[in-house]
Design an enzyme around this catalytic site. Structure first.
Site, mmCIF file in Angstrom:
data_model
loop_
_atom_site.group_PDB
_atom_site.id
_atom_site.type_symbol
_atom_site.label_atom_id
_atom_site.label_comp_id
_atom_site.label_asym_id
_atom_site.label_seq_id
_atom_site.Cartn_x
_atom_site.Cartn_y
_atom_site.Cartn_z
ATOM 1 N N GLU B 327 0.812 -1.221 0.000
ATOM 2 C CA GLU B 327 0.000 0.000 0.000
ATOM 3 C C GLU B 327 0.844 1.268 0.000
ATOM 4 O O GLU B 327 0.313 2.370 -0.177
ATOM 5 C CB GLU B 327 -0.899 0.025 1.254
ATOM 6 C CG GLU B 327 -2.002 -1.014 1.293
ATOM 7 C CD GLU B 327 -1.548 -2.350 1.883
ATOM 8 O OE1 GLU B 327 -0.336 -2.648 1.837
ATOM 9 O OE2 GLU B 327 -2.399 -3.099 2.386
ATOM 10 N N LYS B 435 -2.887 -9.677 24.232
ATOM 11 C CA LYS B 435 -3.483 -8.767 25.209
ATOM 12 C C LYS B 435 -3.707 -9.523 26.506
ATOM 13 O O LYS B 435 -4.643 -10.299 26.633
ATOM 14 C CB LYS B 435 -4.794 -8.201 24.672
ATOM 15 C CG LYS B 435 -4.586 -7.210 23.529
ATOM 16 C CD LYS B 435 -5.709 -7.260 22.513
ATOM 17 C CE LYS B 435 -5.310 -6.533 21.233
ATOM 18 N NZ LYS B 435 -6.120 -6.950 20.075
#
Lengths: 539, 539
Positions: B327, B435
């Site tokens: 990108e 997490k």
């Protein structure tokens, strides 16, 4: 792809984020050198944007600067265009009538002026029809007895301004950002307008390895004035790359420049050959440690081979000649070596360094005569033409646009040849070319040859009218002081005979005291021709 | 200023004028290395433009390439976009269903394909709905028994074409020029369209001294495939700067790469860390003369410090890590040294080289969390976001655009921290982040630490569901063969304990045979998580 405009504002933001601790050194007077971090610089630049906006600066407004190379001028370099206005960098060495003309012609509404330059403007300040505010720059400005109307102190304005000021993010990249005027051979100076896009692309080109390779590790000293073709783009590019800047301020000398280079470990410096002649002479007499210097960039006029050799061979400092003009932002070409040239002999290398060099990426050059592009043979002369994204398309509000801009190309008025490797070699100005019996004789080639003679300080060769040949060359020579009484015409002509065809050998040599020069140090051969219009060659 | 569009065509013209004698070396098969001058290259590229136009190529048409790095691919790199069409560089390592998808999704109408890659396409050629012509590239192509419909021989087309073909000069700089698809974590690949403007600006950035400083004196060997993010822009930039190119062709090995570097005195090469691990190993066993190499550029995934040290300290070759993605054209940042880092200790320098580096001029990066930009403390994690003139604004005809492009920024899905000097350090993919009890644990940091252990070949750390802490790290380790039977969990965990807070220490170590990898060599941790979804950590 994102439609991200190319704006100078991005340079300022980048410097603030990444290079906040880097330095800008500013010599603001013969006795004062100040240092600022980029953080302080950007803060002051935002304040200047705020102050000017409060004074009424609007998008598209022209704001003049009349100043030496210092941090305040650098602040204006960004504060004005980033706010959407246009910085008109005025050449302080122009004649008064030309200064008056360019300020009125550009319609500058605010004028930033160095305190020590006020006397140059004051006599005709009342005739500056559009200027509403004068802002006086200096370390200790007093406006008592200031002869300018509506005068403000730069530092007082900044003290009252906020660095919370935010420059707009919605500018189109084709928004005008700056303008410079260039002297014309006859008539008033001609204006060139730069845009954000053109200045961004030009700045990037200075960082290319194949050009100057300016980078964060550099310490740049632009000797070339900030009122002369954007100081060759160095101030803009230095902010982009986070380069340490050393701004030499007013009334510098070779001694001062060498001291600055030594003290601040300057890596790259740029200026005209006249400057480097003086610097080389001083360095020979009082050597400084110049080991930090990786590159001297010389342009504005041709560099004599003796000068190049002096730096490269005596001092061990690469000395690059570049070519450009106000109309070209200015970088067009630079005399770096192509791969195969690294095997050249030292003599061959020095010949390359004296050329105007290889055209930079994104710019196109053609040398043309009546038959089209000339062959790349190093001898066929034509006029140098240029096009690209940082080349002017016109002179600002000027009928003379039609003379120089044709078919999408800038016609430079410079006569050049292209070497087989594609290096530009300027041989003359169109107006200085000597047309003898249908052949073109390069006054510059003859001058360069004369200036390598050990007894010659400077030489200018001009065309004199001739009944049979239309024109014939006359050499005007300034001898070195120590040879003033002993130098002879014949020894000079003899030195040329081995190097040029007999038709090129000047018909006469005239010894003069100095060559008249323009405000940027270029030979004023039109003036010399005018002075000598009644001179007759002894036959 | 002139309204000069930024077009790739100007690169081709520049190469033809100035660099006609420079070389392009093309390894077209395991037994063949061909050399072309740039003059021959441009001539062949014009012929290709002519041939494709005769076949019906029009402006805006998508033309696919399915090929290794060689001169014919480089001809397509310019012939297609300079004619106003769009070169779709197809990743040959994609799964068949993805190859089928991207060709149909891009609506390629012509497909250029290497003869040795025909078997990868032939099985589903009939399902390529839009392809009207297959052009088979190779040194001795026979179309007898070619399983593709409407097949042509590349060389026969060129033989019948003219190099008088002139590419149009009236393209807008925002004209699409190329496209690549990037693999998605789930679903089909996503397309990115490059424009002339974005590719020109990106190419220029590779020539900046502060990035790779690519120049005419260089000899560049792009190991990174030409079907992967424009081979990091090197083919385009090399034509612009007149850089000698060495294209390694199909089925290369570390041996072949080292031979090419030694034989052609390569100065700069670029590829993913996996390649350099193999090259370093081979160089240790059979040393070549690599003294010409001034720079190895590594990207695509993080470079282990051991790898960097191997090249910098053992081999004396600067080893730069860069960051980018499909990108982003791809260059976003590169781990060069700022001025003050030149005084760092060797250990400190190696830590810098392992970072993703400093953001290039003209590009902006921000690391953001819910509260905005994170502090530059080297520890606060956030998602890396990017904007600039060579950053994609969308995925081509893809609803997933909305996930990645928000408020004018590209959200990369990479979790990163910013060092106090403004260097990006990728710590994880958003989807790979662990997490644990409200704290973020970087799987990449743990992997890098494990991979410096002398008994470890590769390591991947993934999140495992955990009742109390939501997620806990599991280390999946591939031991070096010689330690396969003796390595212990405890010694690995012990080696981590000195380096990380106890909450970061993985709950378990699982020894595996290999880490699953994507077509471009990146760890496929989603696959690993899927494979191990029933695994339970022994407590």
């Amino acid at each position: 792809m994102m439609d991200t405009p190319l704006l100078l504002t991005s340079f300022l933001n980048r410097a603030e984020r990444f290079f906040h601790a880097k330095k800008i050194v500013s010599r603001t007077s013969p006795t004062t050198i100040q240092e600022f971090t980029y953080k302080e610089y950007v803060s002051r630049t935002r304040k200047l944007g705020d102050a000017l906006t409060k004074l009424g600066m609007t998008r598209g407004m022209k704001v003049g600067s009349f100043a030496w190379n210092h941090h305040r001028h650098l602040e204006a370099y960004f504060a004005v265009p980033c706010a959407g206005a246009v910085l008109h960098m005025i050449n302080i060495r122009l004649a008064s009538e030309h200064i008056l003309y360019v300020i009125n012609h550009a319609e500058d509404e605010i004028l930033l002026i160095d305190d020590n330059l006020v006397p140059l403007i004051a006599p005709f300040a009342a005739q500056l029809k559009t200027v509403k505010h004068f802002i006086v720059m200096g370390d200790a400005v007093s406006l008592d007895n200031c002869p300018l109307p509506n005068a403000h102190s730069y530092e007082e304005l900044l003290a009252a301004a906020s660095d919370d000021f935010v420059f707009p993010e919605d500018l189109d990249e084709n928004t005008p950002a700056g303008m410079c005027y260039t002297s014309a051979t006859t008539g008033m100076p001609k204006g060139v307008v730069y845009t954000h896009r053109s200045l961004v692309l030009h700045s990037i080109s200075l960082g290319l390895s194949d050009n100057t390779g300016l980078c964060e590790n550099d310490v740049a000293l632009p000797v070339v004035p900030m009122f002369h073709a954007n100081a060759w783009g160095l101030p803009f590019a230095s902010v982009l790359f986070g380069t340490t800047q050393v701004l030499p301020g007013p009334m510098f000398s070779p001694q001062i420049l060498l001291d600055l280079i030594e003290q601040y470990k300057v890596t790259l410096t740029a200026g005209v050959p006249t400057i480097w002649l003086g610097v080389l002479q001083e360095q020979r007499q009082n050597p400084r440690d110049l080991s930090s210097l990786r590159l001297i960039l010389s342009g504005g006029s041709a560099s004599p081979v003796g000068l190049i050799r002096g730096f490269e061979e005596e001092q061990g400092i690469p000395f690059y000649t570049g070519y450009g003009m106000t109309e070209t932002s200015p970088l067009v070409s630079i005399a770096t070596y192509l791969t195969h040239m690294h095997n050249y002999t030292q003599d061959e290398k020095m010949q390359i360094r004296a050329l105007q060099g290889l055209t930079t990426p994104l710019i196109e050059t053609r040398i043309v005569n009546e038959e089209g592009e000339v062959p790349w043979d190093g001898t066929t002369m034509g006029e140098l033409t240029i096009r690209g994204p940082w080349i002017a398309a016109e002179y600002y509000n000027d009928e003379r646009t039609a003379e120089a801009f044709k078919d999408g190309w800038l016609y430079t008025g410079d006569i050049a040849v292209m070497t087989p490797d594609g290096y530009i070699k300027i041989t003359d100005r169109t107006k200085d070319l000597i047309k003898s019996g249908g052949e073109w004789i390069s006054s510059v080639d003859l001058e360069n040859a004369l200036m390598t003679h050990s007894k010659v300080f400077e030489a200018a060769v001009i065309a004199m009218p001739h009944e049979k040949w239309q024109e014939r060359p006359l050499a005007c020579v300034v001898p070195k002081p120590e040879f003033k009484d002993t130098i002879t015409k014949e020894e000079l002509l003899e030195s040329l005979r081995g190097q040029f065809h007999k038709t090129w050998i000047p018909d006469d040599v005239l010894f003069i005291d100095e060559v008249p020069k323009s405000s940027v140090g270029k030979f004023l051969k039109a003036k010399l021709r005018e002075d000598l219009k009644d001179y007759r060659i002894e036959v």
